[in-house]
Design an enzyme around this catalytic site. Structure first.
Site, mmCIF file in Angstrom:
data_model
loop_
_atom_site.group_PDB
_atom_site.id
_atom_site.type_symbol
_atom_site.label_atom_id
_atom_site.label_comp_id
_atom_site.label_asym_id
_atom_site.label_seq_id
_atom_site.Cartn_x
_atom_site.Cartn_y
_atom_site.Cartn_z
ATOM 1 N N ASP A 1 -0.848 -0.746 -10.400
ATOM 2 C CA ASP A 1 -1.624 -1.834 -9.803
ATOM 3 C C ASP A 1 -1.462 -2.373 -11.111
ATOM 4 O O ASP A 1 -2.362 -1.981 -12.312
ATOM 5 C CB ASP A 1 -3.674 -1.971 -8.765
ATOM 6 C CG ASP A 1 -3.693 -1.487 -8.140
ATOM 7 O OD1 ASP A 1 -2.260 -2.474 -7.008
ATOM 8 O OD2 ASP A 1 -4.198 -1.329 -6.914
ATOM 9 N N ARG B 1 5.429 9.246 -6.597
ATOM 10 C CA ARG B 1 4.974 8.558 -7.072
ATOM 11 C C ARG B 1 4.550 9.899 -7.936
ATOM 12 O O ARG B 1 3.669 11.402 -6.669
ATOM 13 C CB ARG B 1 3.841 7.681 -6.835
ATOM 14 C CG ARG B 1 2.435 7.769 -7.801
ATOM 15 C CD ARG B 1 0.799 6.847 -6.830
ATOM 16 N NE ARG B 1 0.115 6.593 -7.580
ATOM 17 C CZ ARG B 1 -1.348 6.392 -6.790
ATOM 18 N NH1 ARG B 1 -1.429 6.506 -6.238
ATOM 19 N NH2 ARG B 1 -1.962 5.755 -7.668
ATOM 20 N N GLY C 1 -11.981 5.169 -18.553
ATOM 21 C CA GLY C 1 -13.348 5.629 -18.196
ATOM 22 C C GLY C 1 -13.958 5.850 -19.540
ATOM 23 O O GLY C 1 -15.018 6.386 -19.834
ATOM 24 N N GLU D 1 0.525 -1.238 -0.057
ATOM 25 C CA GLU D 1 0.237 -0.162 -0.038
ATOM 26 C C GLU D 1 0.522 1.453 -0.272
ATOM 27 O O GLU D 1 0.321 2.437 0.288
ATOM 28 C CB GLU D 1 -0.897 -0.128 1.720
ATOM 29 C CG GLU D 1 -1.859 -1.162 1.381
ATOM 30 C CD GLU D 1 -2.887 -2.028 0.269
ATOM 31 O OE1 GLU D 1 -2.802 -1.437 0.147
ATOM 32 O OE2 GLU D 1 -2.770 -3.471 1.001
ATOM 33 N N TRP E 1 -0.605 4.777 -0.064
ATOM 34 C CA TRP E 1 -1.167 5.935 -1.410
ATOM 35 C C TRP E 1 -2.749 5.523 -1.131
ATOM 36 O O TRP E 1 -3.276 5.771 -1.598
ATOM 37 C CB TRP E 1 -0.589 5.030 -2.369
ATOM 38 C CG TRP E 1 -0.914 3.860 -2.631
ATOM 39 C CD1 TRP E 1 -1.611 2.626 -1.700
ATOM 40 C CD2 TRP E 1 -0.566 3.467 -4.192
ATOM 41 N NE1 TRP E 1 -1.568 1.557 -2.740
ATOM 42 C CE2 TRP E 1 -1.511 1.607 -4.227
ATOM 43 C CE3 TRP E 1 -0.080 3.617 -5.020
ATOM 44 C CZ2 TRP E 1 -0.910 1.269 -5.128
ATOM 45 C CZ3 TRP E 1 0.312 2.442 -6.690
ATOM 46 C CH2 TRP E 1 -0.467 1.629 -6.661
#
Length: 542
Positions: A349, A241, A258, A189, A403
């Site tokens: 991920d 990041r 999306g 994480e 995160w």
């Protein structure tokens, strides 16, 4: 000459799910979906890019729990059976839709993808796709890194020795599977607190990945923000990041996945078709996603049009070009205000690519090919290569962070799951006490040695951050609670038997067969002292 670098980092992780008693079929499907929809597509794009001569670099964390499942013969056989069922279902779908050409074409696409997955998994890599990732690491296209043993949330583990056990077990698993020491470490994480870096340094880890604010709020503040790593006082590099790349890919409102032309994840025949027709292909007869989806996102309403793969592929190429355009402008600006080439760190991920975002692997392939052929402003790089290029970096201690939602520990410690920690903390203290008491044992076949090793496995499995996350997000809550309680129960029962010197051999043997993760584990890892005298390496500057 490039002006900077892009470090693409994929985080592949799943909790250890392996049931010999018939339970947990629904959870085991997490692994099978990820292999079919993410891991095999990633191997395929790397194969195609390599054959084309594309000089790409990717960094991939394969968590120890995931690596253990991919390396397990029982799960490999079950996955093959899962694939055969998907192939059979897709062939039934081709026949069922014989009078609707557009849907039939989509069913044929899935049939091809499932058969391709069977070829890659069974024939090419002999049921173990870890061989494929290892191959690309040896070809210097991929840098594989590791993580904590069971993705334990390190800042919420009570003792340094228990954190060390998570870290060391993860590293030992990596060495057993990949035959070398890992250069980098994915903090579960991205959760960090000062002191964890000393444990990483003690194990020879060169770098880890941090949340954005973990670096921006470092002490002292970093001169170059997240666009150059910092060394912690213990000599481990922390890469932060980048916000822009995260927003473009992750954002629910602005991110690429999306787009209305992409495949709709939530419309799946596992829910849409008649139950009697589909139930054979559902684990335990429970409706779920089977991976055959015929619609595109279309819009924000429930109305969905049929998916058009060609149209989606064109959009993936367009989005890859847009991503490159934005990185060019970002890197051009950064290169003018820094005394070194900037590195834009883009961690995601892995399961986003293919599983959640069906076109993600296509986008990644277009991206890496276009970076190689269509522009010269930046190239891809791994974090260790950047450290080789720039060994002198600012020393700063990253801030405690993650995160997760709101950036700290709230997801994994809140009113829904806080009850877990007093039991986990009690168990780790007991493990440390018994490891010290039985440190004199030498015979690893001794039943007490075996019992203590299994206690270590049960504790590590109970510490998985996935269970607290699932409880908080209210998804498969009953399963997550069951897994937490079951491992703690196993631990406590073994502990009582060890202390009472009255071991149940059958109980122990059954646990060793079912929860067989980390075959090389040694309970004495909980008796190790951390080397606090880590010296800053030559070349690190303040």
């Amino acid at each position: 000459m490039s002006k900077g670098f892009l470090a693409l980092i994929l985080h592949a992780h799943l909790p250890f799910v392996r049931h010999t008693d018939g339970e947990g079929k629904l959870a085991e499907d997490w692994l099978y979906e990820a292999i079919t929809e993410t891991y095999i597509p990633l191997l395929n794009i790397m194969e195609r890019l390599h054959k084309k001569g594309v000089n790409f670099r990717l960094t991939l964390n394969i968590s120890p729990s995931l690596a253990s499942m991919l390396d397990d013969e029982l799960l490999q056989k079950r996955y093959l059976n899962h694939l055969e069922n998907l192939i059979e279902l897709s062939e039934k779908e081709i026949e069922r839709n014989s009078n609707t050409p557009r849907v039939k074409k989509l069913a044929e696409m899935y049939n091809y993808l499932f058969k391709e997955a069977r070829y890659v998994f069974h024939e090419k890599y002999k049921n173990n796709i870890l061989k494929g990732f290892k191959k690309f690491q040896e070809l210097n296209r991929l840098e594989i890194i590791t993580s904590a043993a069971t993705h334990g949330y390190l800042p919420l583990i009570l003792t340094e020795k228990a954190v060390n056990a998570q870290v060391a077990t993860g590293i030992n698993t990596y060495e057993r599977i990949f035959g070398q020491k890992p250069k980098g470490f994915w903090l579960p994480e991205c959760a960090f607190k000062p002191g964890i870096d000393a444990i990483l340094a003690d194990k020879g880890i060169r770098y880890f990945i941090s949340s954005t604010h973990g670096i921006l709020y470092a002490t002292p503040r970093p001169r170059y923000g997240v666009y150059s790593p910092v060394y912690t006082p213990n000599g481990v590099a922390a890469f932060g990041r980048d916000v822009e790349t995260s927003k473009q890919v992750w954002s629910a409102n602005e991110g690429y996945p999306g787009d209305f032309d992409y495949r709709e994840f939530y419309r799946d025949i596992g829910f849409d078709l008649d139950y009697d027709y589909i139930k054979k292909y559902l684990p335990d007869g429970i409706r779920k996603h089977v991976g055959i989806k015929y619609h595109r996102i279309t819009g924000k309403s429930d109305y969905k049009e049929l998916y058009d793969p060609d149209r989606a592929r064109e959009k993936a190429a367009e989005h890859a070009a847009n991503f490159i355009f934005n990185r060019q402008h970002q890197i051009k600006y950064l290169s003018q205000v820094m005394d070194r080439k900037p590195v834009v760190v883009a961690p995601y991920d892995a399961e986003l690519f293919g599983h959640w975002w069906f076109e993600g692997p296509q986008w990644l392939e277009f991206l890496l090919e276009k970076i190689h052929y269509d522009q010269e402003d930046f190239t891809t790089i791994t974090p260790s290569e950047y450290l080789d290029l720039y060994p002198r970096n600012q020393v700063a201690m990253p801030a405690e962070s993650s995160w997760g939602y709101k950036g700290y520990h709230e997801v994994w410690l809140n009113g829904s799951n806080d009850w877990v920690y007093r039991h986990l903390h009690e168990a780790e203290l007991k493990m440390i006490t018994l490891a010290d008491k039985y440190n004199h044992l030498e015979d690893k076949d001794n039943i007490f040695y075996r019992a203590l090793n299994q206690m270590a496995r049960e504790l590590l499995l109970a510490q998985s951050s996935d269970w607290a996350f699932i409880i908080k997000t209210n998804t498969m809550v009953e399963y997550a609670i069951m897994r937490t309680k079951k491992h703690l129960f196993n631990f406590r029962k073994l502990s009582n038997q060890v202390e009472g010197k009255n071991l149940d051999k059958d109980f122990l043997s059954n646990l060793e067969k079912s929860n067989n993760i980390f075959p090389e584990i040694d309970f004495k890892i909980y008796n190790q002292n951390i080397n606090k005298g880590w010296d800053l390496k030559e070349g690190i500057s303040g």
